[in-house]
Design a protein around this motif. Structure first.
Motif, PDB file in Angstrom:
ATOM      1  N   ALA A   1      38.653  60.081  42.949  1.00  7.75           N
ATOM      2  CA  ALA A   1      39.014  59.282  41.780  1.00  7.75           C
ATOM      3  C   ALA A   1      38.340  57.920  41.871  1.00  7.75           C
ATOM      4  CB  ALA A   1      40.525  59.117  41.706  1.00  7.75           C
ATOM      5  N   GLN A   2      37.841  57.445  40.731  1.00  4.22           N
ATOM      6  CA  GLN A   2      37.221  56.107  40.700  1.00  4.22           C
ATOM      7  C   GLN A   2      38.042  55.167  39.818  1.00  4.22           C
ATOM      8  OE1 GLN A   2      34.380  58.523  39.564  1.00  4.22           O
ATOM      9  NE2 GLN A   2      33.799  58.869  41.699  1.00  4.22           N
ATOM     10  N   ASP A   3      37.792  53.880  40.055  1.00  7.20           N
ATOM     11  CA  ASP A   3      38.441  52.825  39.244  1.00  7.20           C
ATOM     12  C   ASP A   3      39.956  52.949  39.270  1.00  7.20           C
ATOM     13  OD1 ASP A   3      35.887  51.938  38.480  1.00  7.20           O
ATOM     14  OD2 ASP A   3      35.832  53.357  36.815  1.00  7.20           O
ATOM     15  N   PHE A   4      40.489  53.243  40.443  1.00  3.79           N
ATOM     16  CA  PHE A   4      41.941  53.414  40.571  1.00  3.79           C
ATOM     17  C   PHE A   4      42.647  52.067  40.386  1.00  3.79           C
ATOM     18  CE2 PHE A   4      45.778  53.110  43.150  1.00  3.79           C
ATOM     19  CZ  PHE A   4      46.515  54.187  42.695  1.00  3.79           C
ATOM     20  N   ARG A   5      43.711  52.097  39.600  1.00  3.30           N
ATOM     21  CA  ARG A   5      44.532  50.897  39.402  1.00  3.30           C
ATOM     22  C   ARG A   5      46.001  51.281  39.387  1.00  3.30           C
ATOM     23  NH1 ARG A   5      42.791  48.184  34.061  1.00  3.30           N
ATOM     24  NH2 ARG A   5      41.958  50.260  33.613  1.00  3.30           N
ATOM     25  N   ALA A   6      46.785  50.567  40.207  1.00  2.00           N
ATOM     26  CA  ALA A   6      48.241  50.762  40.208  1.00  2.00           C
ATOM     27  C   ALA A   6      48.884  49.653  39.399  1.00  2.00           C
ATOM     28  CB  ALA A   6      48.781  50.747  41.638  1.00  2.00           C
TER      29      ALA A   6
ATOM     30  N   HIS B   1      36.930  61.916  33.257  1.00  7.80           N
ATOM     31  CA  HIS B   1      38.127  61.893  32.422  1.00  7.80           C
ATOM     32  C   HIS B   1      39.003  60.694  32.796  1.00  7.80           C
ATOM     33  CE1 HIS B   1      37.404  65.887  30.731  1.00  7.80           C
ATOM     34  NE2 HIS B   1      37.114  66.315  31.966  1.00  7.80           N
ATOM     35  N   SER B   2      39.554  60.037  31.787  1.00 11.46           N
ATOM     36  CA  SER B   2      40.521  58.957  32.004  1.00 11.46           C
ATOM     37  C   SER B   2      41.891  59.587  32.199  1.00 11.46           C
ATOM     38  CB  SER B   2      40.547  58.007  30.805  1.00 11.46           C
ATOM     39  OG  SER B   2      41.599  57.076  30.952  1.00 11.46           O
ATOM     40  N   VAL B   3      42.479  59.365  33.372  1.00 12.66           N
ATOM     41  CA  VAL B   3      43.766  59.989  33.725  1.00 12.66           C
ATOM     42  C   VAL B   3      44.810  58.891  33.917  1.00 12.66           C
ATOM     43  CG1 VAL B   3      44.989  61.512  35.315  1.00 12.66           C
ATOM     44  CG2 VAL B   3      42.534  61.861  34.868  1.00 12.66           C
ATOM     45  N   ILE B   4      45.943  59.046  33.223  1.00 10.66           N
ATOM     46  CA  ILE B   4      47.057  58.096  33.348  1.00 10.66           C
ATOM     47  C   ILE B   4      48.297  58.890  33.736  1.00 10.66           C
ATOM     48  CG2 ILE B   4      48.503  56.408  32.165  1.00 10.66           C
ATOM     49  CD1 ILE B   4      46.232  55.936  30.212  1.00 10.66           C
TER      50      ILE B   4
ATOM     51  N   GLY C   1      46.349  65.242  40.670  1.00  8.07           N
ATOM     52  CA  GLY C   1      46.446  65.154  42.127  1.00  8.07           C
ATOM     53  C   GLY C   1      45.404  64.213  42.711  1.00  8.07           C
ATOM     54  N   ALA C   2      44.200  64.188  42.112  1.00 11.69           N
ATOM     55  CA  ALA C   2      43.154  63.291  42.604  1.00 11.69           C
ATOM     56  C   ALA C   2      43.556  61.829  42.428  1.00 11.69           C
ATOM     57  CB  ALA C   2      41.846  63.580  41.867  1.00 11.69           C
ATOM     58  N   VAL C   3      44.218  61.533  41.300  1.00  9.97           N
ATOM     59  CA  VAL C   3      44.677  60.146  41.066  1.00  9.97           C
ATOM     60  C   VAL C   3      45.810  59.789  42.018  1.00  9.97           C
ATOM     61  CG1 VAL C   3      45.642  58.559  39.369  1.00  9.97           C
ATOM     62  CG2 VAL C   3      43.977  60.282  38.656  1.00  9.97           C
ATOM     63  N   GLU C   4      46.777  60.705  42.140  1.00  5.83           N
ATOM     64  CA  GLU C   4      47.944  60.421  42.983  1.00  5.83           C
ATOM     65  C   GLU C   4      47.554  60.303  44.457  1.00  5.83           C
ATOM     66  OE1 GLU C   4      50.587  59.515  41.825  1.00  5.83           O
ATOM     67  OE2 GLU C   4      51.129  60.558  39.979  1.00  5.83           O
ATOM     68  N   ALA C   5      46.464  60.914  44.857  1.00  7.39           N
ATOM     69  CA  ALA C   5      46.028  60.821  46.255  1.00  7.39           C
ATOM     70  C   ALA C   5      45.677  59.393  46.646  1.00  7.39           C
ATOM     71  CB  ALA C   5      44.827  61.741  46.493  1.00  7.39           C
TER      72      ALA C   5
ATOM     73  N   PHE D   1      55.115  50.724  36.142  1.00 11.29           N
ATOM     74  CA  PHE D   1      54.616  51.515  35.018  1.00 11.29           C
ATOM     75  C   PHE D   1      54.007  52.826  35.496  1.00 11.29           C
ATOM     76  CE2 PHE D   1      54.923  47.318  33.198  1.00 11.29           C
ATOM     77  CZ  PHE D   1      55.307  47.556  31.888  1.00 11.29           C
ATOM     78  N   GLY D   2      52.992  52.764  36.357  1.00  7.51           N
ATOM     79  CA  GLY D   2      52.329  53.972  36.807  1.00  7.51           C
ATOM     80  C   GLY D   2      50.957  53.668  37.357  1.00  7.51           C
ATOM     81  N   ILE D   3      50.060  54.660  37.285  1.00  4.50           N
ATOM     82  CA  ILE D   3      48.715  54.497  37.835  1.00  4.50           C
ATOM     83  C   ILE D   3      47.694  55.102  36.864  1.00  4.50           C
ATOM     84  CG2 ILE D   3      49.440  54.486  40.250  1.00  4.50           C
ATOM     85  CD1 ILE D   3      48.809  57.437  40.405  1.00  4.50           C
ATOM     86  N   ARG D   4      46.438  54.685  37.049  1.00  5.26           N
ATOM     87  CA  ARG D   4      45.360  55.226  36.229  1.00  5.26           C
ATOM     88  C   ARG D   4      44.089  55.256  37.063  1.00  5.26           C
ATOM     89  NH1 ARG D   4      44.260  52.777  31.142  1.00  5.26           N
ATOM     90  NH2 ARG D   4      46.463  52.245  30.932  1.00  5.26           N
TER      91      ARG D   4
END
Length: 822
Positions: A563-568, A581-584, A535-539, A572-575
């Motif tokens: 979330a830090q270092d967000f990349r869309a 933790h590395s979240v993809i 949820g933190a990444v998707e926000a 494909f998706g987001i990370r």
């Protein structure tokens, strides 16, 4: 003869020597362009132009190279244009100016829209070029709304006055001359009382007054145009009525100059010609005023005043004096004067003028509001975010206005014919006169005059010039009523030929408000912790699916970490990194690219996709963690819209980045014929190209940033107006409302408008083709009948009124899905 033109252009987007080389190459590859010099320091280009190159082709070449030339746009309001020949001459004069890239002269709106290179010419040059053709022009104030209705109302009032004067003066002339032919006792009574000579002198006086006062416009405009060797409709009327008047004057005062058999007067023809044509112009002006009603209705949505709070003092000011960040007070029931954000209060806003949705929308602090919408029962304070020309309503008005002034491809053919039509008619009238004089029966001169004048009058090309632009004005206005904006004029013509309608899925066919329906965890992972991290990444994402996952995470876990270092990664998706933790999160292809094994979750994903759900995967620190399923239901009108498209003989397709099983499930539910799934943005373009064969015309409907390339590459791009600005800018057609009824309406209006244009053109050309020979005397050898100039004038006036009236029928065009018609 080859004409050389020097151009000096200001170019955008150059930043290095490579850019200079690319711009230079793009220009040098154009046939006819020589001596190209591109300067990076001044961001300019100097070049010489020769046939077949044009400023327009230079502008297109630079656009394609990615270095567009800086251009300006001016709209001129032109007085005095009456027919297609007028349009052609103004068009040629403006297009001949150096640096003009595009010209569109519109008879129905009486405007000229000109695009030109910055620095090459000025608006004053445009006005001077227009004046050289004999027409007065004014530069439209960019900040002022169009006033077509007001101008036409004033023109109609003047014409009504002139018609009454002309009719009052003409009636005695008509009764004296024609009454005597129709009722012989009247002829005998006139001869016995005032006598024939006095009767002719009275007719001379009354007709002279008709031509001198209400009919003066034809001579003051037509004769100078004739002397410049660019005759127009006014020239034909001036020559026709003038010839009848002068011949009759000679008969009246100098009868010895003519043979006895030819001594007949035609004062009634001269007077009736002017009167009937004035009646036609009056009816035409009234009808033209109604063609702009769509814009007038839109403009009326904006309130004229606003209550603002400045320096703690509440005051009422004109709405056009609002500035950004003004605090505006919105009492209950009032229209909102500008776009803004609610800072205080809560209410329900009627947004039906934008969205078409009848139910008011709840608004509270930090919610956006749109200018022109209506406040409900609550009081609001808003901070303006867009004012003047930048508001949503103003942009809609400009889109409609631009569409109404559009020049369709079909118009080029019409203009090419009508530009030479008047000189050809004058030549034909002269030939008619000579033939009658050579072989006509006695009195040959009289027959020759009647035939020549009838040809001049009946052949005025007013109907030809009005046939296309009037239909466009009314059709695009009706389209706006139905929630459709044609941003580019040629889309109005192209859309009627569409054979395939391709759709994006999310936010186009579906609501675009998905909800999380399933969460399957991999071994060793906890639901609450996983939702918290994902949820933190998707926000950080703007995608509708991201909002669905974020909403569930917040509901179950409360506040989410940062979330830090967000990349869309589109398609494909987001990370991102959350709590170390590395979240993809993304599609199966993202996991494959990251070499993350899916295990048994892959089989579960296939089952979910068959049910029409979108499966996504989440990985934590490089290990598969969960399968997330999101469902996005179809919009309520999607099935009906797709069915209506099928009823119209169209094929449908879905072009989506979603998983194939999900896409096929949605397609089955919606009734879509063909599916292309799991596509990246570039893949959508390739899929469209595969569908878009030589025998097919393809329209693509989308709403997202990733749809912009597809919208631009399709034959016709249709953007859902509730989508992103980038998608809207890339489209040819914009749907103001969020449902697909607008697609059906757009195609229906396009077909109805083009059908109406073809009807008008058939009438205009068939009318002239059939009646010019009749006016010349075709029926005389067979039946002894010769067309009176008076009847010719009536027929000519009625032809223009017919064309405008036929176009006005488009105001009643219905939506194929009746429940959404307005």
């Amino acid at each position: 003869m080859t004409i050389h033109t020097d151009l000096h252009l200001s170019i955008q987007g150059m930043s290095c020597a490579v850019c200079v080389g690319s711009a230079t190459k793009a220009l040098e590859e154009l046939d006819g362009v020589t001596e190209v010099k591109v300067n990076l320091a001044t961001e300019s280009a100097d070049l010489q132009l020769a046939t077949p190159a044009t400023p327009g082709s230079v502008a297109i070449a630079l656009d394609r190279a990615g270095f567009p030339a800086r251009t300006s746009r001016a709209v001129l309001e032109i007085e005095g244009m009456t027919c297609a020949s007028c349009v052609g001459r103004v068009d040629l004069a403006l297009a001949a100016l150096p640096g003009v890239t595009e010209v569109n002269v519109n008879l129905a709106s009486e405007t000229a829209t000109v695009h030109y290179f910055d620095g090459m010419i000025t608006p004053a040059d445009l006005l001077a070029a227009t004046a050289s053709t004999g027409y007065t022009a004014h530069l439209r104030d960019a900040s002022a709304p169009p006033d077509m209705g007001a101008r036409k109302e004033a023109e109609a009032a003047t014409l009504r006055r002139d018609v009454m004067i002309a009719a009052a003066l003409t009636l005695p002339v008509f009764l004296i001359e024609m009454g005597g032919h129709l009722y012989p006792p009247l002829h005998h009574w006139v001869a016995a009382t005032i006598g024939q000579q006095v009767s002719w002198m009275l007719q001379f006086l009354l007709t002279a007054l008709v031509l001198t006062f209400p009919g003066r416009r034809f001579f003051t405009k037509g004769i100078p145009a004739l002397l410049r060797r660019v005759p127009d409709m006014n020239s034909l009327v001036a020559m026709g009525s003038g010839a009848a008047f002068l011949f009759s004057t000679v008969v009246t005062f100098f009868p010895a100059l003519l043979p006895a058999a030819s001594r007949a007067v035609y004062f009634e023809s001269a007077a009736v010609i002017v009167t009937l044509i004035l009646v036609g112009r009056y009816l035409e002006a009234r009808a033209k005023g109604r063609t702009g009603q769509a814009i007038a209705r839109l403009i009326d949505l904006a309130p004229k005043t606003a209550r603002v709070l400045r320096d703690g003092i509440e005051r009422e000011i004109p709405a056009d004096e609002l500035v950004l960040d003004d605090i505006v007070l919105i009492p209950p029931g009032a229209r909102i004067p500008a776009d803004g954000v609610v800072t205080e209060g809560s209410s329900h806003i009627d947004e039906s003028m934008i969205t078409g949705e009848p139910l008011p929308v709840a608004k509270t602090q930090d919610d956006p509001v749109t200018g022109g919408t209506v406040n409900g029962t609550g009081a609001l304070r808003i901070r303006t975010s867009a004012v003047g020309r930048d508001t949503t309503l103003s942009q809609i008005v400009r889109m409609v206005q631009d569409a109404q002034g559009a020049r369709l491809p079909i118009q080029s053919l019409v203009d090419g014919i009508t530009l030479w039509f008047v000189p050809v008619v004058m030549g034909f009238a002269t030939l008619t006169l000579l033939i009658w004089l050579a072989v006509g029966p006695a009195p040959a001169l009289t027959h020759a005059l009647v035939a020549g004048v009838a040809v001049l009058i009946i052949a005025c090309p007013c109907a030809m010039g009005l046939a296309t632009p009037t239909s466009i004005m009314v059709g695009t206005g009706r389209a706006a009523d139905l929630g459709v904006l044609f941003r580019k004029g040629d889309a109005l013509q192209a859309l009627q030929s569409a054979t395939i309608i391709a759709f994006d899925k999310t936010g186009t066919l579906t609501l675009g408000k998905p909800t999380l329906t399933d969460l399957h965890l991999a071994d060793g992972f906890d639901r609450a912790n996983l939702l918290r991290l994902v949820g933190a990444v998707e926000a950080q994402s703007e995608h509708p699916i991201a909002h669905a996952i974020e909403a569930t995470a917040r509901a179950e876990c409360g506040p989410l970490p940062n979330a830090q270092d967000f990349r869309a990664q589109p398609g494909f998706g987001i990370r991102a990194t959350v709590d170390g933790h590395s979240v993809i999160v993304g599609a199966a292809r993202l996991m494959a690219r990251e070499k993350i094994a899916l295990g048994e979750l892959e089989d579960q994903a296939a089952t979910l996709a068959v049910d029409g759900k979108t499966p996504l995967y989440a990985a934590i620190d490089g290990e598969i963690a969960a399968l997330i399923a999101v469902a996005d239901p179809l919009k309520p009108t999607t099935r009906a819209a797709v069915a209506a498209l099928h009823d119209m003989g169209l094929k449908t397709a879905m072009i989506t980045g979603d998983a194939a099983p999900t896409a096929h499930a949605i397609a089955r539910e919606a009734g879509i014929d063909h599916v292309e799934a799991e596509l990246l943005p570039r893949g959508k373009v390739k899929a469209l190209a595969a569908l878009n064969t030589d025998t097919e015309t393809l329209a693509f409907v989308g709403d997202g940033i990733n749809d912009a390339p597809a919208l631009a590459s399709a034959d016709i791009g249709i953007a859902i107006g509730t989508g992103t600005d980038i998608a809207v800018e890339a489209a040819d057609v914009v749907l103001m409302r969020g449902d697909l009824t607008g697609v059906v309406n757009a195609i229906a209006i396009s077909r109805a408008t083009m059908r109406n244009i073809r009807q008008n053109l058939f009438w205009a050309f068939a009318y002239n083709t059939a009646l010019i020979p009749v006016a010349a005397g075709l029926l005389y050898p067979l039946f002894g009948l010769q067309l009176s100039p008076m009847l010719a004038a009536g027929a000519m006036a009625l032809s223009s009124v017919f064309v405008v009236s036929n176009a006005l029928r488009l105001r009643n065009a219905k939506s194929p899905i009746q429940k959404d018609a307005t």
